[in-house]
Design a protein around this motif. Structure first.
Motif, PDB file in Angstrom:
ATOM      1  N   ASP A 162      -7.783  17.239  -1.265  1.00  0.00           N
ATOM      2  CA  ASP A 162      -7.604  17.873  -2.565  1.00  0.00           C
ATOM      3  C   ASP A 162      -7.257  16.823  -3.610  1.00  0.00           C
ATOM      4  OD1 ASP A 162      -6.996  19.390  -4.755  1.00  0.00           O
ATOM      5  OD2 ASP A 162      -5.830  20.894  -3.647  1.00  0.00           O
ATOM      6  N   GLU A 163      -8.172  16.561  -4.510  1.00  0.00           N
ATOM      7  CA  GLU A 163      -7.952  15.510  -5.498  1.00  0.00           C
ATOM      8  C   GLU A 163      -6.831  15.849  -6.472  1.00  0.00           C
ATOM      9  OE1 GLU A 163      -9.280  12.564  -5.568  1.00  0.00           O
ATOM     10  OE2 GLU A 163     -10.451  12.964  -3.769  1.00  0.00           O
ATOM     11  N   ASP A 164      -6.509  17.149  -6.597  1.00  0.00           N
ATOM     12  CA  ASP A 164      -5.461  17.556  -7.538  1.00  0.00           C
ATOM     13  C   ASP A 164      -4.074  17.370  -6.968  1.00  0.00           C
ATOM     14  OD1 ASP A 164      -7.351  18.288  -9.430  1.00  0.00           O
ATOM     15  OD2 ASP A 164      -7.556  20.306  -8.581  1.00  0.00           O
ATOM     16  N   ASP A 165      -3.979  17.127  -5.666  1.00  0.00           N
ATOM     17  CA  ASP A 165      -2.664  16.982  -5.034  1.00  0.00           C
ATOM     18  C   ASP A 165      -2.305  15.528  -4.845  1.00  0.00           C
ATOM     19  OD1 ASP A 165      -1.664  19.584  -4.613  1.00  0.00           O
ATOM     20  OD2 ASP A 165      -3.207  19.898  -3.093  1.00  0.00           O
ATOM     21  N   ALA A 166      -1.007  15.268  -4.815  1.00  0.00           N
ATOM     22  CA  ALA A 166      -0.549  13.911  -4.506  1.00  0.00           C
ATOM     23  C   ALA A 166      -0.926  13.577  -3.074  1.00  0.00           C
ATOM     24  CB  ALA A 166       0.957  13.828  -4.701  1.00  0.00           C
ATOM     25  N   LYS A 167      -1.120  12.281  -2.798  1.00  0.00           N
ATOM     26  CA  LYS A 167      -1.588  11.875  -1.477  1.00  0.00           C
ATOM     27  C   LYS A 167      -0.501  11.208  -0.650  1.00  0.00           C
ATOM     28  CE  LYS A 167      -6.311  11.173  -3.188  1.00  0.00           C
ATOM     29  NZ  LYS A 167      -7.423  10.225  -3.335  1.00  0.00           N
ATOM     30  N   TRP A 168       0.736  11.415  -1.006  1.00  0.00           N
ATOM     31  CA  TRP A 168       1.781  10.655  -0.351  1.00  0.00           C
ATOM     32  C   TRP A 168       2.893  11.510   0.227  1.00  0.00           C
ATOM     33  CZ3 TRP A 168       5.464  12.544  -3.393  1.00  0.00           C
ATOM     34  CH2 TRP A 168       5.167  12.793  -4.739  1.00  0.00           C
ATOM     35  N   TYR A 169       2.666  12.829   0.346  1.00  0.00           N
ATOM     36  CA  TYR A 169       3.722  13.695   0.855  1.00  0.00           C
ATOM     37  C   TYR A 169       4.230  13.235   2.223  1.00  0.00           C
ATOM     38  CZ  TYR A 169       2.684  17.191  -2.754  1.00  0.00           C
ATOM     39  OH  TYR A 169       2.529  17.852  -3.935  1.00  0.00           O
ATOM     40  N   TRP A 170       3.324  12.776   3.075  1.00  0.00           N
ATOM     41  CA  TRP A 170       3.704  12.423   4.447  1.00  0.00           C
ATOM     42  C   TRP A 170       4.776  11.334   4.491  1.00  0.00           C
ATOM     43  CZ3 TRP A 170       3.097   7.464   6.277  1.00  0.00           C
ATOM     44  CH2 TRP A 170       2.266   6.622   5.540  1.00  0.00           C
ATOM     45  N   LEU A 171       4.846  10.498   3.456  1.00  0.00           N
ATOM     46  CA  LEU A 171       5.846   9.427   3.440  1.00  0.00           C
ATOM     47  C   LEU A 171       7.266   9.974   3.513  1.00  0.00           C
ATOM     48  CD1 LEU A 171       4.355   7.211   0.606  1.00  0.00           C
ATOM     49  CD2 LEU A 171       4.442   6.625   3.020  1.00  0.00           C
ATOM     50  N   GLU A 196       0.825  -1.205   0.000  1.00  0.00           N
ATOM     51  CA  GLU A 196       0.000   0.000   0.000  1.00  0.00           C
ATOM     52  C   GLU A 196       0.861   1.257   0.000  1.00  0.00           C
ATOM     53  OE1 GLU A 196      -2.614  -0.268   3.319  1.00  0.00           O
ATOM     54  OE2 GLU A 196      -3.550  -2.136   2.620  1.00  0.00           O
ATOM     55  N   THR A 197       1.928   1.244   0.787  1.00  0.00           N
ATOM     56  CA  THR A 197       2.811   2.402   0.866  1.00  0.00           C
ATOM     57  C   THR A 197       3.470   2.686  -0.477  1.00  0.00           C
ATOM     58  OG1 THR A 197       3.270   1.988   3.203  1.00  0.00           O
ATOM     59  CG2 THR A 197       4.827   3.374   2.024  1.00  0.00           C
ATOM     60  N   LEU A 198       4.034   1.665  -1.088  1.00  0.00           N
ATOM     61  CA  LEU A 198       4.687   1.837  -2.383  1.00  0.00           C
ATOM     62  C   LEU A 198       3.695   2.277  -3.459  1.00  0.00           C
ATOM     63  CD1 LEU A 198       6.991  -1.292  -2.247  1.00  0.00           C
ATOM     64  CD2 LEU A 198       7.789   1.074  -2.364  1.00  0.00           C
ATOM     65  N   SER A 199       2.496   1.754  -3.401  1.00  0.00           N
ATOM     66  CA  SER A 199       1.488   2.098  -4.406  1.00  0.00           C
ATOM     67  C   SER A 199       1.067   3.564  -4.288  1.00  0.00           C
ATOM     68  CB  SER A 199       0.261   1.193  -4.258  1.00  0.00           C
ATOM     69  OG  SER A 199       0.623  -0.162  -4.476  1.00  0.00           O
ATOM     70  N   LEU A 200       1.031   4.107  -3.072  1.00  0.00           N
ATOM     71  CA  LEU A 200       0.680   5.515  -2.890  1.00  0.00           C
ATOM     72  C   LEU A 200       1.631   6.426  -3.648  1.00  0.00           C
ATOM     73  CD1 LEU A 200      -0.224   5.773   0.910  1.00  0.00           C
ATOM     74  CD2 LEU A 200      -1.735   6.233  -1.006  1.00  0.00           C
ATOM     75  N   LEU A 201       2.897   6.056  -3.664  1.00  0.00           N
ATOM     76  CA  LEU A 201       3.909   6.897  -4.285  1.00  0.00           C
ATOM     77  C   LEU A 201       4.161   6.550  -5.749  1.00  0.00           C
ATOM     78  CD1 LEU A 201       6.064   9.040  -4.213  1.00  0.00           C
ATOM     79  CD2 LEU A 201       7.584   7.450  -3.052  1.00  0.00           C
ATOM     80  N   TYR A 202       4.211   5.273  -6.052  1.00  0.00           N
ATOM     81  CA  TYR A 202       4.649   4.854  -7.386  1.00  0.00           C
ATOM     82  C   TYR A 202       3.576   4.185  -8.243  1.00  0.00           C
ATOM     83  CZ  TYR A 202       9.294   5.605  -5.345  1.00  0.00           C
ATOM     84  OH  TYR A 202      10.390   6.159  -4.756  1.00  0.00           O
ATOM     85  N   GLY A 203       2.373   4.031  -7.721  1.00  0.00           N
ATOM     86  CA  GLY A 203       1.372   3.298  -8.478  1.00  0.00           C
ATOM     87  C   GLY A 203       1.810   1.846  -8.629  1.00  0.00           C
ATOM     88  N   GLU A 204       1.785   1.322  -9.858  1.00  0.00           N
ATOM     89  CA  GLU A 204       2.203  -0.053 -10.122  1.00  0.00           C
ATOM     90  C   GLU A 204       3.671  -0.148 -10.550  1.00  0.00           C
ATOM     91  OE1 GLU A 204       0.170  -2.909  -9.808  1.00  0.00           O
ATOM     92  OE2 GLU A 204      -1.051  -1.443  -8.738  1.00  0.00           O
ATOM     93  N   GLU A 205       4.315   1.002 -10.732  1.00  0.00           N
ATOM     94  CA  GLU A 205       5.672   1.001 -11.295  1.00  0.00           C
ATOM     95  C   GLU A 205       6.713   0.374 -10.377  1.00  0.00           C
ATOM     96  OE1 GLU A 205       7.067   4.525 -13.355  1.00  0.00           O
ATOM     97  OE2 GLU A 205       5.018   5.300 -13.379  1.00  0.00           O
ATOM     98  N   TRP A 206       6.465   0.359  -9.081  1.00  0.00           N
ATOM     99  CA  TRP A 206       7.458  -0.177  -8.155  1.00  0.00           C
ATOM    100  C   TRP A 206       7.718  -1.670  -8.381  1.00  0.00           C
ATOM    101  CZ3 TRP A 206       6.287  -4.234  -5.023  1.00  0.00           C
ATOM    102  CH2 TRP A 206       4.930  -4.514  -4.793  1.00  0.00           C
ATOM    103  N   LYS A 207       6.729  -2.354  -8.944  1.00  0.00           N
ATOM    104  CA  LYS A 207       6.835  -3.814  -9.062  1.00  0.00           C
ATOM    105  C   LYS A 207       7.958  -4.266  -9.994  1.00  0.00           C
ATOM    106  CE  LYS A 207       2.015  -4.741  -7.920  1.00  0.00           C
ATOM    107  NZ  LYS A 207       0.728  -5.331  -8.365  1.00  0.00           N
ATOM    108  N   ASN A 208       8.341  -3.439 -10.918  1.00  0.00           N
ATOM    109  CA  ASN A 208       9.364  -3.846 -11.889  1.00  0.00           C
ATOM    110  C   ASN A 208      10.601  -2.955 -11.823  1.00  0.00           C
ATOM    111  OD1 ASN A 208       7.662  -5.892 -13.102  1.00  0.00           O
ATOM    112  ND2 ASN A 208       6.490  -4.193 -13.991  1.00  0.00           N
ATOM    113  N   ASN A 209      10.826  -2.335 -10.676  1.00  0.00           N
ATOM    114  CA  ASN A 209      11.955  -1.410 -10.562  1.00  0.00           C
ATOM    115  C   ASN A 209      12.771  -1.685  -9.311  1.00  0.00           C
ATOM    116  OD1 ASN A 209      12.227   0.644 -12.705  1.00  0.00           O
ATOM    117  ND2 ASN A 209      10.076   1.086 -12.215  1.00  0.00           N
ATOM    118  N   SER A 210      14.035  -1.318  -9.376  1.00  0.00           N
ATOM    119  CA  SER A 210      14.937  -1.417  -8.220  1.00  0.00           C
ATOM    120  C   SER A 210      14.852  -0.121  -7.416  1.00  0.00           C
ATOM    121  CB  SER A 210      16.373  -1.603  -8.717  1.00  0.00           C
ATOM    122  OG  SER A 210      16.798  -0.440  -9.419  1.00  0.00           O
TER     123      SER A 210
END
Length: 782
Positions: A301-310, A241-255
């Motif tokens: 705010d739907e226009d803002d990213a939701k993961w700044y706190w990370l 869930e944490t990785l998805s907040l920031l990277y969507g699905e891209e984290w799955k195939n990246n280092s």
């Protein structure tokens, strides 16, 4: 430009408060021409004299102070008109006597600083030992005065406990911290303090470093990747869930390296440049709306990213014109540290620096709720022997909440609320009395229970303000503020310097006998300190020897409780992998702390806890080492009253130096004792480091078993040496501290005796008038 009007002061941001603090050099800078400047000084003096006889909260002089060379008549001149805007609720004004005291102190401070500058300017510009000392001492006094010393109040409590509403009510700023958020982030540390720079509401967002995020990515990806096989493992699910907040699905195939690409951080350039982000607004409500996305795990705010706190390490809110925050910082803390190393290090440092801790929980579950008591048990050593906490306040919020009552009258409801609150206090105190380990660090006198209602404090429907107990907490903050008497400390130091100058200007009748008596007294006092310290060292040796013996016999059993926790399955191998990667320390996504080093040290710390508290108490007035440092005295007051009245000025200086030195030593000891207490765990960490490094390389089939065996084998081989080394390291640090204290006591007082009674340098002009003035200010303050 010949004319000088109020606009010049507006350009320099001189408001009503700072007007009274203007010093001569400030006036010279702002009013360069001699004529207008002399008129301004005269008018300012009249204003101060008239103001001192009035209520500074409501009455402002009509004396015109802004100088002008304009030929316009008096009717056209602008008058002093500097209204301030309070950030407090009108019903929560600071008591009038506090405001009067504040203005009085500022006037005194300004006057004494100006006096000292004039005196030092009159001293001969010679290469003289005494003159050098006088100028250097005044420079140090000014530096100390300008240091922003703050008392930290740590606030613990889980989401929904009412922390935000409590803080808002206590400081009198209704809309600063949002409450009732859907999903609050528990990782971000939030500080609330005074804005000393401008009359705005300000938030400073500090991010973790790129290197720290990259290290955290390693843990998250490893847990999330392992989720393919361990669907029910909570750390795995949280990592996904944490990785998805920031990277969507891209984290799955990246280092981790690829996931550090700047394209992922375009909306927060401050993170990439390792800078803080500053938000400034005119009102608390506007600021609250602006920073929401940096502290919440969901944004409105739907226009803002939701993961700044990370990526946020800490947010500091600065509130203007708030008397409760003058020298106090409130810190909203996560309950049990953080899995991010940087945030966890900051968490431990802040806890160790808190002079007061508030543990906040809902009154309906105050005694039975597990979390607040777990916070207290796990953090007590960091706050007590490992810190400087003097008082713990267990705060039961929402105290106006009651069930249905047959008696619907206002008086009946009020009586029921008050009865419920008293019962809650009794239950909480009974629960506290069960905590034996906590009571080694904190006594009954250090633990206080409050039942508060932030809502009732504001609306005053069913309870009087005092019955909400918010004013009691405001009094706590006010007392912490009052403990920082910078003005008194500075004036006392100035009084000592002037006493030395005046004494040096008329030292013809100095008797040598007083020097001998002082030096003899110094030897006796140093002997008393030395003997007390020897006894302390002996007591620690005995406690630690018992701790070493117990550690050797129980360490393998203690270790098994960490390596084989109840209910751990094969998924535990990822947790243990994170533990060894972080050198024995890991906090799960659920907030549970795993610390092998601290577990192994537990018998050692248990053995010295009581002795340590006696030696380095946080509370009370006795001070460290059984009070022997605070009791240290050359007896100058007795000597003045006895037979050495002719050198009473020099003796006054010696008394001032003595008090200053003891206060400084107490500060040094307060910081060093934290390092000494943690040295036991630090030594164990160093001994275990090779074991963790070896375990980091383990992989493949049977990883969990091999990792456990590697750690167990290392402890088995090291236990005969490891705990003895920890004991020796602590004893060495104690010896070093004791030696440093004795050296400082001896050298400072010897130097002071020489300077005041044995130094004969160039002639120095007398300062009788200035000394009388500063003495008067000193007596007014004390």
């Amino acid at each position: 430009m010949d004319d000088f009007d109020r606009n010049t002061f507006e350009d320099h941001e001189v408001d009503k408060e700072s007007l009274y603090c203007l010093e001569d050099r400030d006036i010279v800078d702002s009013v360069p021409k001699v004529g207008p400047r002399s008129k301004f000084r005269k008018r300012l003096k009249l204003l101060k004299e008239e103001q001192s006889t009035k209520d500074p909260e409501t009455s402002y002089s009509s004396v015109e102070v802004y100088p002008s060379t304009s030929k316009t008549n008096d009717k056209g001149k602008r008058k002093l008109d500097l209204p301030g805007e309070s950030s407090q609720s009108p019903a929560r004004k600071r008591p009038r006597e506090d405001i009067q005291g504040s203005y009085k102190e500022k006037r005194i401070l300004s006057d004494v600083k100006y006096t000292m500058r004039c005196v030092l300017d009159k001293l001969p510009n010679k290469d003289d030992k005494l003159i050098k000392f006088l100028k250097e001492r005044e420079r140090k006094n000014i530096n100390t005065l300008e240091t922003d010393k703050r008392e930290l109040v740590g606030v613990f409590g889980k989401t929904g406990a009412g922390k935000s509403s409590l803080i808002n009510a206590v400081i009198g700023v209704k809309d600063l911290l949002p409450s009732g958020s859907i999903s609050a982030c528990t990782s971000v540390m939030i500080k609330v303090e005074a804005n000393m720079k401008n009359p705005k509401y300000e938030a400073e967002i500090e991010f973790i470093t790129k290197e720290e995020w990259k290290e955290e990515l390693w843990t998250l990806i490893n847990f999330a990747g392992d989720n393919k096989d361990q669907e029910n493992y909570e750390d795995d699910q949280d990592s996904v869930e944490t990785l998805s907040l920031l990277y969507g699905e891209e984290w799955k195939n990246n280092s981790p390296e690829n996931l550090m690409d700047k394209k992922y951080f375009r909306k927060i350039p401050e993170f990439l440049s390792s800078k803080s982000k500053i938000l400034t607004r005119d009102t608390a409500l506007k600021l609250s709306s602006a920073f929401d996305k940096y502290t919440q795990s969901e944004s409105n705010d739907e226009d803002d990213a939701k993961w700044y706190w990370l990526l946020v390490k800490c947010v500091t809110f600065r509130v203007p014109n708030n008397p409760f925050l003058q020298h106090v910082t409130l810190v909203d803390l996560p309950g049990n540290g953080d899995r991010n190393k940087s945030r966890d290090t900051m968490w431990k440092k802040v806890i160790g620096s808190c002079s007061t801790v508030w543990i906040v929980t809902d009154i309906n579950r105050a005694a039975s709720e597990k979390e607040p008591w777990e916070i207290l048990k796990k953090s007590c050593s960091l706050m007590g022997n490992g810190g400087e906490c003097r008082q713990i306040h267990f705060i039961c919020t929402k105290s106006d909440h009651i069930g249905r009552s047959r008696n619907h009258s206002a008086a009946g409801v009020r009586a029921q609320i008050l009865k419920q609150n008293e019962q809650a206090k009794k239950k909480v105190r009974a629960e506290f009395n069960k905590l034996k380990d906590v009571k080694k660090q904190f006594s009954d006198e250090d633990f206080k229970v409050f039942t508060v209602s932030s809502k009732e404090f504001l609306r005053k429907k069913r309870l009087d303000p005092d019955e909400t107990e918010i004013p009691k907490l405001q009094k706590v903050l006010q007392e912490l503020n009052d403990s920082h008497s910078e003005t008194l400390n500075y004036v006392s130091g100035a009084r000592g310097i002037l006493s030395l100058i005046q004494g040096a200007s008329s030292r013809a009748d100095i008797k040598k006998d007083v020097c001998k008596e002082l030096e003899k007294k110094l030897i006796c006092e140093l002997h008393e300190v030395r003997e007390t310290m020897k006894a302390t060292l002996k007591a620690f040796e005995k406690c630690l020897s018992g701790g070493v013996k117990k550690s050797k016999s129980s360490c393998e059993k203690v270790l098994k409780s960490v390596l084989y926790p109840e209910g751990s399955g094969s998924a535990f191998h990822m947790t243990l992998k994170s533990v060894v990667k972080k050198d024995g320390i890991h906090i799960t996504n659920k907030g549970e702390s795993i610390n092998i080093n601290m577990k192994l040290t537990s018998c050692l710390t248990d053995s010295i806890d009581e002795e340590f508290k006696k030696t380095f108490p946080n509370e009370g007035n006795s001070g460290p080492f059984k009070g022997v440092i605070n009791a240290f005295s050359l007896g100058t007051e007795k000597l003045k009253n006895k037979k050495y009245g002719n050198v009473k000025l020099q003796l006054t200086f010696l008394k001032t130096e003595e008090e200053k030195m003891k206060a400084n030593l107490n500060k040094i000891i307060r910081e060093r004792k934290k390092t000494i207490y943690s040295s036991l765990t630090t030594t164990i960490e160093e001994t275990m480091k090779p074991c963790y490094d070896k375990a980091k390389k383990i992989g493949g089939t049977g990883m969990l078993k091999k990792t456990r065996e590697t750690i167990e084998e290392h402890v088995r081989r090291s236990k005969d040496v490891m705990f003895a080394q920890a004991k020796d390291a602590m004893i060495k640090q104690l010896i070093d501290l004791m030696s440093e204290v004795l050296k400082e006591l001896k050298s400072t007082m010897q130097k002071s005796i020489v300077l005041s009674l044995k130094t004969h340098g160039v002639p120095i002009p007398g300062v009788r008038v200035e000394l009388e003035k500063v003495n008067k200010h000193y007596n007014d303050l004390t």
